[in-house]
Write an enzyme that holds these catalytic residues in place. Structure first.
Site, short mmCIF file in Angstrom:
data_model
loop_
_atom_site.label_atom_id
_atom_site.label_comp_id
_atom_site.label_asym_id
_atom_site.label_seq_id
_atom_site.Cartn_x
_atom_site.Cartn_y
_atom_site.Cartn_z
N GLY A 15 0.83 -1.20 0.00
CA GLY A 15 0.00 0.00 0.00
C GLY A 15 0.86 1.24 0.00
CG LEU A 18 -1.18 10.33 3.35
CD1 LEU A 18 -2.20 11.12 4.17
CD2 LEU A 18 0.00 11.21 2.99
CB ALA A 19 -0.23 4.37 6.41
CB SER A 255 -13.96 18.93 2.77
OG SER A 255 -13.24 19.17 3.95
NE ARG A 302 -15.59 13.94 9.22
CZ ARG A 302 -14.45 13.73 8.57
NH1 ARG A 302 -14.01 12.49 8.40
NH2 ARG A 302 -13.76 14.73 8.08
#
Lengths: 660, 283
Positions: A15, A18-19, A255, A302
């Site tokens: 993957g 970002l990680a 967003s 959220r």
């Protein structure tokens, strides 16, 4: 310190979001070669879709009374006390350092007139602590990390395998020693040795059919680890984002930064009002979030915003034009604010056709993020108070500073490792940090934090753990060949069913099975859940699993066969869906994103615990176990976000119906 | 600048909006696709009938075809292969040639392109890159060219060393726009100077293309990025560099992110000239 040879020990990262990129940078920097696998060129990973920003305590908010500790406290409260607390503390403490590093990498963070990094408000906080680059922060962050990885690639320290699909972990003598993957172009299946494997494969939005996630976010890689014996934590914790625009192929995120910059959510007071939003006068608008939550207003977390929007539309029938949609209104904001949100306004303009600067946007909640994920552990840091503290009072002094190692012990080999030694899970694919609900702008943070902080743990495992004496290079080839054969057999079985043009029957059509799965999961296991309905959905999964055994593949090609890849992932999604449903069924309470209409309150005594899913391959079934969590830092309190009763002011939605 | 007037819908956006509002959901349209089974295989055209719904785009049409891969003539075939990712025009993956022009297929709305019953849309793979299969092309060279211009900031390492350089909002605005490049390849597809080069050994001397030149500008603007300015300008001065731009200005017209590519090319052209002159006199 042990020195290791240049090539005899390697790390596999699966993957390139970002990680995965942050992990690759950190591990390569420590001198351990990295093999980086991704189904897409890493620059196109799903992290590009993140819009609003990344949270961190900063000098301005600090002088207003904010602290790293309060960021930690907000994240625990926002997650409804389900996350293990120590890792969250360490993450919040690291956040300012991560922003500084990204800044040094050249991320074009928005600036103040004086040239400092600008800040915006975000959900679940009363302080401005979100750093941003326009409304495409994720894209800008991943580009910065992509560039650093490209630099290491040019120096030969990172080898990329792009358009390679992870198929299975190679587990030998109880530890992970590599992977088997498939080239998506040539369809070659082969094994790769690695002394550690970092899964950084993101979420599973496609289990719900349409979501805000990218087409690659099937959760297939995580599901394959799950099937290979890796535990999966809190599978039922799925974030449904309050503001997305529906589409034919997916839903598109609008967003939270739109509300952070002053956007307001409302519906017409008169149900079914046929006028355009811009023509409805102020006193005929019902700003239900502002009326119900006077402190946080439109910036409640959220899960709460989603339930309120859902309830206004579905229960009260007050959706705009009688449909399941509410207004997200930015028309009152100045041009300079619109400019800061240009990235998302462009998306709305392109895909809907209206200009949000002049006409309120029409939005509805949609599946967005997986708080749950592969189960991971950690070593606690040095901060261990005698008893948990009450919730931190905003603005008051923090009990501790932000030194490294208070939350998690840096470099400990087990930080964010799964139950299989050598197999790590970073970013959205693990279940740490976000508990039962993730706060906006904490995702980018947790992904990069895992890569940087726990990347060191991977390096230490490779240098000083089992690979020190038994490197993967010495593992018998049979261990790898057996997994390659297993995957080749799966492919051969699927190819043997291929009928170009399809069989014509919906019953055995893999695309139809995938769609029915998504529809069922969206209906049964999103905003409002209920025991009986979950059981019904489990029945549907059993039916789909049976049909999956009899499907016909649509393409027999042995070159670049995308139908094969998709169809294989449908099988994985069915198993993941079962874990989600079983987790939701076991959790007889309401907590964060998980709302059960048959158990509407939180039950800490029984359920302030992780639901941990385990897979039994012999019976092809999923079982759920409850596991204690580390809640030694903050004591649980009622999570209300200061909700008030607005029933007096609430417009009469429907004519009163006489109760039976 | 943060004080620019609000951009209302342009004339093109208004006419697109008019087409959208006249389009009826549930109509049938035709998608004509140039297909190819793999490298070295012949191409062929296949046409499919697709039923539209509200918000249909090229992606949802291709998904419909994958679920029922039968041509308009009733011929059974295979699902069409294409590259895609975010479907929000921010990852750059789903670029293809639609009605003769390169663009992202996710943001290509059927109501705009085929508002009437029976309208046809043509899909082809980009022509400047080798076809993998059908509409999927191999764009490795786009990323390779980013290495040629060292498109990164050479930081010391990931250890905590405090903040990066302070920056004016004006410079941030300029860098931000340049930094939205998705490496999608539209500018390369439109460029008369950028041609298909199947041999990776020749990539280092073939034309870099507008996107890489613009990235060189981006990193030369950054306080730490400037450390590699000389090396970037060397790459831009060499074979395949900025001087091979023929000034057709097609790139800037097709860029989905509205990046001022011709400004970048001009800026880098000047920088290369100054660099070469300075280097000549310092010998």
């Amino acid at each position: 310190m042990v020195t290791i040879g240049a090539t005899d020990r390697r790390v596999i990262v699966v993957g390139g979001g970002l990680a995965g990129l942050a992990a690759s940078v950190r591990i390569a920097e420590a001198g351990v070669p990295v093999d980086l696998f991704s189904m897409v060129p890493v620059k196109r990973s799903h992290s590009v879709c993140a819009q609003g920003g990344i949270n961190a305590c900063n000098e301005v908010s600090r002088q207003q009374g904010y602290s790293e500790y309060e960021h930690f406290d907000e994240t625990i409260y926002g997650g409804d006390f389900l996350a293990d607390q120590h890792p969250v503390l360490e993450m919040a403490n690291w956040a300012p350092r991560i922003i500084d590093l990204l800044d040094r990498m050249g991320v074009p963070f928005n600036r103040t007139a004086e040239g400092f990094r600008d800040l915006r408000l975000f959900g679940g906080s009363l302080f401005k602590r979100t750093h941003f680059a326009g409304a495409t922060t994720g894209q800008q962050l991943i580009y910065a990390l992509d560039e650093q990885v490209r630099r290491y690639e040019a120096e030969g320290k990172v080898t990329k395998y792009e358009f390679w699909e992870f198929l299975w972990p190679v587990i030998e003598e109880g530890r992970c020693v590599g992977i088997v993957a498939q080239d998506m172009r040539t369809m070659q299946i082969r094994s790769f040795r690695g002394d550690a494997v970092v899964m950084a494969t993101g979420g599973n939005g496609l289990v719900f059919g349409k979501s805000t996630q990218s087409v690659i976010c099937t959760g297939g890689a995580a599901a394959r680890c799950f099937r290979a014996g890796v535990w999966y934590g809190n599978p039922e914790m799925i974030q449904v984002h309050p503001t997305a625009i529906p589409g034919a192929d997916k839903t598109r995120l609008m967003s939270e930064s739109a509300r952070g910059e002053g956007g307001r959510v409302w519906v017409p007071r008169k149900p079914g009002d046929p006028r355009k939003g811009s023509q409805i006068p102020e006193n005929e608008r019902y700003y239900f979030l502002e009326e119900r939550y006077p402190d946080y207003k439109n910036l409640v977390p959220r899960d709460i915003a989603t339930r309120e929007i859902f309830s206004v539309c579905v229960d009260d029938g007050m959706g705009v034009h009688g449909e399941n949609q509410v207004y997200l209104d930015l028309t009152h904001l100045p041009a300079s604010t619109h400019h800061k949100l240009e990235g998302i306004l462009e998306i709305y303009k392109k895909f809907v056709g209206d200009d949000p600067q002049h006409e309120p946007m029409k939005i509805f909640p949609s599946v967005h993020y997986s708080m749950g994920g592969l189960w991971t552990t950690f070593t606690k840091g040095r901060y261990n108070p005698a008893e948990p503290r009450p919730k931190h009072k905003s603005g008051s002094a923090a009990p501790i500073g932000s030194e490294v190692g208070l939350g998690m012990a840096p470099g400990e080999m087990n930080n964010m490792v799964t139950n299989v030694p050598g197999l790590y899970a970073f970013g959205e694919v693990n279940f740490a940090y976000h508990g039962a609900n993730r706060l906006g702008a904490n995702a980018l943070l947790s992904c990069i934090f895992d890569g940087l902080f726990c990347g060191l743990s991977v390096v230490n495992w490779v240098k000083d753990g089992t690979p020190k004496t038994k490197p993967a290079a010495t593992v018998h080839q049979n261990a790898y060949d057996a997994v390659v054969r297993q995957e080749e057999q799966k492919v051969a079985r699927l190819l043997s069913t291929a009928k170009p043009g399809g069989s014509g029957a919906v019953e055995t059509n893999p695309y139809a099975i995938g769609k029915e799965l998504g529809d069922e999961m969206t209906k049964a296991c999103t905003v409002v859940r209920e025991g009986k309905r979950l059981e019904q959905a489990l029945g549907k999964i059993a039916e789909l699993k049976d049909r999956y055994q009899r499907l016909s593949l649509h393409d027999s090609a042995t070159w670049t066969n995308q139908s094969l890849s998709y169809t294989r992932s449908v099988g994985d999604m069915l198993i993941m869906a079962e874990a989600l449903l079983r987790g939701a069924h076991v959790r007889n309470e309401s907590r964060g994103a998980h709302y059960r209409k048959d158990f509407t309150s939180r039950n800490d005594e029984q359920f302030m615990k992780s639901t941990v899913a385990k897979y039994d391959p012999s019976s092809d079934s999923v079982s759920i176990e409850l596991m204690s969590i580390d809640a030694s830092l903050i004591a649980p309190t009622a999570r209300t976000y200061g909700k008030t009763d607005d029933s007096a002011k609430k417009p009469a939605a429907k004519p009163a119906v006489a109760t039976v | 600048m943060s004080t620019t007037a609000p951009a209302t819908l342009s004339a093109a956006e208004q006419s697109a909006a008019a087409r959208r509002s006249s389009a009826k959901p549930g109509r049938s349209i035709r998608i004509k696709i140039k297909r190819c089974d793999g490298p070295g295989k012949p191409s062929r055209w296949e046409t499919f009938k697709v039923v539209t719904e509200r918000g249909s785009n090229i992606i949802s049409c291709l998904q419909q075809i994958a679920a029922n891969p039968v041509t308009i003539d009733g011929q059974k075939t295979t699902p069409v292969v294409w590259d895609s990712g975010c479907l929000e025009e921010v990852c750059g993956a789903c670029t293809m040639v639609i009605n003769g022009k390169a663009r992202q297929s996710c943001s290509c709305l059927i109501d705009e392109y085929a508002p009437n019953e029976g309208d046809e849309i043509t899909l082809e793979p980009m022509s400047k890159f080798p076809v993998v299969r059908d509409l999927w092309v191999d764009r490795s060279r786009v990323f390779h060219n980013l290495k040629r211009v060292k498109a990164w900031v050479p930081i010391d390492g990931t250890y905590n060393q405090g903040a990066g350089p302070r920056e004016s909002p004006e410079q941030q605005e300029t860098r931000y726009v340049l930094s939205t490049c998705m490496s999608c390849g539209c500018c390369l597809e439109a460029c008369p100077q950028f041609n298909q080069e199947p041999d990776p050994a020749a990539w280092d001397t073939a034309f870099l293309g507008a996107h890489a030149i613009s990235q060189a500008r981006l990193f030369n603007m950054h306080e730490t990025g400037k450390r590699l300015k000389g090396e970037r300008l060397e790459a831009l001065a060499g074979p395949g560099g900025v001087n091979e731009c023929g000034n057709a200005q097609n790139c800037v017209k097709v860029c989905p992110k509205k990046i001022p590519l011709t400004e970048s090319i001009a800026a880098m052209g000047r920088a290369v000239t100054i660099h070469s002159v300075t280097r000549f006199f310092s010998r």
